[in-house]
Scaffold this active site. Sequence first.
Site, PDB file in Angstrom:
ATOM      1  N   LYS A  31     -22.482   4.423   1.469  1.00 21.42           N
ATOM      2  CA  LYS A  31     -21.363   3.717   2.104  1.00 21.42           C
ATOM      3  C   LYS A  31     -21.661   2.220   2.120  1.00 21.42           C
ATOM      4  O   LYS A  31     -22.814   1.816   2.343  1.00 21.42           O
ATOM      5  CB  LYS A  31     -21.172   4.262   3.529  1.00 21.42           C
ATOM      6  CG  LYS A  31     -19.956   3.718   4.255  1.00 21.42           C
ATOM      7  CD  LYS A  31     -19.788   4.400   5.617  1.00 21.42           C
ATOM      8  CE  LYS A  31     -18.596   3.887   6.396  1.00 21.42           C
ATOM      9  NZ  LYS A  31     -18.432   4.561   7.698  1.00 21.42           N
TER      10      LYS A  31
ATOM     11  N   SER B 240     -13.938   6.470   8.581  1.00 19.42           N
ATOM     12  CA  SER B 240     -14.010   5.359   7.663  1.00 19.42           C
ATOM     13  C   SER B 240     -14.827   5.631   6.397  1.00 19.42           C
ATOM     14  O   SER B 240     -14.687   4.893   5.431  1.00 19.42           O
ATOM     15  CB  SER B 240     -14.601   4.144   8.378  1.00 19.42           C
ATOM     16  OG  SER B 240     -15.913   4.406   8.820  1.00 19.42           O
TER      17      SER B 240
ATOM     18  N   SER C  86     -16.379   9.066  11.749  1.00 19.14           N
ATOM     19  CA  SER C  86     -16.226   8.560  10.374  1.00 19.14           C
ATOM     20  C   SER C  86     -16.950   9.335   9.292  1.00 19.14           C
ATOM     21  O   SER C  86     -16.701   9.089   8.111  1.00 19.14           O
ATOM     22  CB  SER C  86     -16.673   7.107  10.315  1.00 19.14           C
ATOM     23  OG  SER C  86     -15.599   6.296  10.684  1.00 19.14           O
TER      24      SER C  86
END
Length: 479
Positions: free
Chosen positions: A72, A147, A171
């Site tokens: 990420k 996210s 997330s």
Amino acid sequence: MEKLQSLTAHRLKELIEKGDVRPSNILSDLFDRIKALDGKVKAFVRVNKPDAAEADRVNKAGKLAGIPITIKDNICVKDEETTCASKILADFKPPYDATVIKKLRAEGAILMGKSNMDEFAFGSSCETSCYGPTKNPWDLERIPGGSSGGSAAAVAADETILALGSDTGGSIRQPASLCGVVGLKPTYGRVSRYGLIAFASSLDQIGPITKDVEDAALLLGVIAGHDEMDSTSVDVPVPDYKRSLVKDVRGLRIGVPKEYFIKGLDKEVEDSVRGAINVLKDLGAKIVDISLPHTEYAVSTYYIIAPAEASSNLARFDGVQYGHRAKTSKDMIDMYIKTRSEGFGNEAKRRILLGTYCLSSGYYDAYYLKAQKVRTRIREDFDKAFGACDLVVTPTSPTAAFKIGEKMDDPLSMYLSDIYTIPANLAGLPAMSIPCGFSKNSLPIGMQILAKPFDEETIFRAAYTFEQNTEFHKQKPKL
Ligand code: GLN
């Protein structure tokens, strides 16, 4: 021969060990796949091109030797652009590796690139990214969740073997659920946050997003552990998680909280999760009705604490040392104002304003302090519940993936998509989402399994047993 990109890490590890597959073969299949698909899915913000010969030279003894992983974009990788999908960090190249990255390298994993995310991890849909949204591989008109949407979509689309996400209010779990893959938020303190660009420091955890439960156990085993660079990481031994992969839930007490099956929960999601609970029951688990009475305050509590911490953490982005800086300005204050106005997107600005307001003198007691007290109540609810059960099972998200654009103008309805995931962060508990069904539109549905702090092992046990007795995790999107 099987397409290597669709295999799990544990299967590829076997093949590499036997000498049937070389890491460069996996990379080449993955890059073909990314080339063919990522123009549509947009899971990646940057793809690395690791050297094939070098990949084949990895230390075979490593736990992830030769296994590709996607990171990420809020986790620092030395000398590689790390932007949190925000313009304000454009071109930022961290001078150091996050602890999780060091651990991955030490075990021979191959870093494939950076995945898309909501800006600074603010969001549930990947739509607040400065790069534009990632698409859900199951339906390209829908969001992948957020996210960590890029990581979940990359795993679901077989564009990577493993991925790391971060989870502050859901997330990792919500995108895993919406993309039909496995996502684990470890106990707060289980994994070092050193090198994770902070959103809300008392809630953030890094964790695995994978194709199955065994891969999640493998990856957690690599990234977990105490780190003197993160004073909130806890010094407790890391178990051998492979040993918790047993197909047996007999005698396990599974709590089902009545506060999670309420209005707003989609009927198809409810049916799938209840169906999954019945599977566990048929396999010998004991189902117990429990109550978590402060659940209804979780979202409002989170939306005080998380923005408050975010507004403090984001104060460091001022254009002075790194990242974006406004081209022209009258003086220093003007430079700060212009830099931050240009650099942050709307959601980031909303959170900074909200957080600064909550922390300002006169409001601190009314909001932040009060929220901390409610947070304690929420934790106490779980402490009490875990007297009567070993695990808690709930839906991960109240609905399957929604359409791109559907909630962007309605922050409240966006915030409510985390109603089931936020409590685990407030209470510091480990929680995993695993696939447990499909909607009639063929969209994945996930169930969430929560345990006591540092009891990821029991989660693995139940998740593995469920997975080995069902077929949901084997379904792939038709891309
Ligand atoms: N969707 C939640 C938020 O916007 C959670 C995000 C996260 O876990 N990083 O705050």
